[in-house]
Design an enzyme around this catalytic site. Sequence first.
Site, PDB file in Angstrom:
ATOM      1  N   LYS A  79       0.846  -1.207   0.000  1.00 19.45           N
ATOM      2  CA  LYS A  79       0.000   0.000   0.000  1.00 19.45           C
ATOM      3  C   LYS A  79       0.875   1.248   0.000  1.00 19.45           C
ATOM      4  CE  LYS A  79      -3.907   1.932   2.662  1.00 19.45           C
ATOM      5  NZ  LYS A  79      -4.814   1.701   3.803  1.00 19.45           N
ATOM      6  N   SER A 154      -9.773   1.744   3.003  1.00 18.60           N
ATOM      7  CA  SER A 154      -8.913   2.489   2.113  1.00 18.60           C
ATOM      8  C   SER A 154      -7.882   1.629   1.380  1.00 18.60           C
ATOM      9  CB  SER A 154      -8.178   3.564   2.906  1.00 18.60           C
ATOM     10  OG  SER A 154      -7.313   2.966   3.869  1.00 18.60           O
ATOM     11  N   SER A 178      -9.827  -0.615   7.200  1.00 12.09           N
ATOM     12  CA  SER A 178      -9.315  -0.464   5.837  1.00 12.09           C
ATOM     13  C   SER A 178      -8.651  -1.682   5.217  1.00 12.09           C
ATOM     14  CB  SER A 178      -8.334   0.699   5.780  1.00 12.09           C
ATOM     15  OG  SER A 178      -9.061   1.873   5.617  1.00 12.09           O
TER      16      SER A 178
HETATM   17  N1  GLN Z   1     -13.238   4.039   6.623  1.00  9.29           N
HETATM   18  C1  GLN Z   1     -12.536   4.410   7.807  1.00  9.29           C
HETATM   19  C2  GLN Z   1     -12.112   5.847   7.729  1.00  9.29           C
HETATM   20  O1  GLN Z   1     -12.377   6.452   6.754  1.00  9.29           O
HETATM   21  C3  GLN Z   1     -11.354   3.507   8.029  1.00  9.29           C
HETATM   22  C4  GLN Z   1     -10.148   3.911   7.295  1.00  9.29           C
HETATM   23  C5  GLN Z   1      -8.947   3.102   7.638  1.00  9.29           C
HETATM   24  O2  GLN Z   1      -9.024   2.054   8.286  1.00  9.29           O
HETATM   25  N2  GLN Z   1      -7.794   3.594   7.234  1.00  9.29           N
HETATM   26  O3  GLN Z   1     -11.543   6.388   8.609  1.00  9.29           O
END
Ligand code: GLN
Length: 508
Positions: A79, A154, A178
């Site tokens: 990532k 994400s 994410s």
């Molecule tokens: N969807 C969650 C957020 O927007 C989780 C994001 C993540 O785990 N990086 O914060």
Amino acid sequence: MGVEQLSALELGQKIKDKEITAMEAVQACFQVMDEKEPDIHAYIQADREAAMEQARHVQQGIMEGKYTSPLAGVPVAVKDNICTKNTATTCASRILENYVPPYDAHVVERLKAAGAVILGKTNMDEFAMGSTTETSAMGVTKNPRNTEHVPGGSSGGSCAAVAADEAFAALGSDTGGSIRQPSAYCGVVGMKPTYGMVSRYGLIAYASSLDQIGPVGKNVYDCGALLELISGPDLKDSTCCAQGPLDLSRLWQRRGQSLEAVAQGLKGLRIGIPEEYFSGGIDPTVRAAVLNAARTMKEGGAQVEYFSLDMVDYMIPAYYIIACAQASSNLARFDGVKYGYRADQTQDLHDMYKKTRAEGFGWEVKKRILLGSFVLSSGYYDAYYIKALKANRKIKEAFDQAFEKYDMILAPAAPTPAPKLGTSLTDPLKMYLSDIYTVAVNLAGLPAISLPCAVTGEGLPIGLQLLGQRFHDAAVIEAGAAYEALRGDWKALRADVKDASVGGKEAL
Ligand code: GLN
């Protein structure tokens, strides 16, 4: 079957047995990328020559017997918020577009030392803020199972790359779901390890008390093998308090025996299902699929029952307050001086800060910096931030209490299958609410694995989660592998809405 369809461990074995070379494996991934990337866009950057060079180097080492890891020679994706030396690491943000880290993240060092080959950097929501990979400044990623839908986020790029056979495994990061949610949407396996199990050194911070790097794989074994490799103490991250690397020897032993032996992992396990998770906004197909999986686990010898989990209504508000507060502080360092983008034609220092941040950050990131700064401001600190921390404590306690009675908690990964592209950002509140099953795991610092349990008529995978106690990561993986062994091919399990007509707490 093409090379690219092998699992990471199967490929590693073939490389070890000299049936395939690391170079051939890399070529296979790039061939798939040539065909699919124009449509999927899982990667922000993948450099064929660099990957081939690494593969040649590793292959040489393999011939000389230098590597012992089962993943030696296996191509993986990383990532783009995880630092890679001499390779741009952008967080999918304009502000870091040209940032080239002078060092490798701890997990990348580990990958390289084990002989894994890094294919490239995967797309993500900007600074890991989002649930769809649509907030990326580098364009959207599509779900390889159905390209009209999002891959989730994400870590959408990492999960899409694995689902599309453009990588054998990948690393993602999970602050509030994410890794687990995009794994569920893309039909792959993803795990958020216990907080402190994997070093965050070199992970560009979103919310430091919640962030954790974790593996994405085609099956539970691959996830386990990758986590074994990256986990364990690191002096450069003082919150990384694991006693040692993850020990999966029992699982590998059972795997060497038979599928039945692996399935033993569920025998006598006490599994609790929070009843609050099955009322309200859950899609009936998801409910049906997850409860079917619960029945499979019961047949496999687990004791499964509903229980009431406290504090469910407070999970989303507490998470978004804490995550945004920490983000506003963490992202203060991107000011045009130390890293990345700097706006030109500015009048003075403050003007430079303002323009750089206004031009460099996208809308979702700005929104969260504003919210975070607000809840940390002197007039509101007690009312919001302190209150959220208190709620966090109570959420932790609610889980601790549940784990006095249960070994594992079963939950959906997300309330719906992957939404259509372009539909989520128009209703941000709804998007935030869709994190309901994942965020509390981060607030409580628990390990949780997400794996597919069915597929809808539109070809969209549905995922479940198994949550364990802190530092019981091996138990979570063993239970996941046992379910996987009993489940068979998830693509053959069609989620049937009619099953869910009863609604709510359906009989198990
Ligand atoms: N969807 C969650 C957020 O927007 C989780 C994001 C993540 O785990 N990086 O914060």
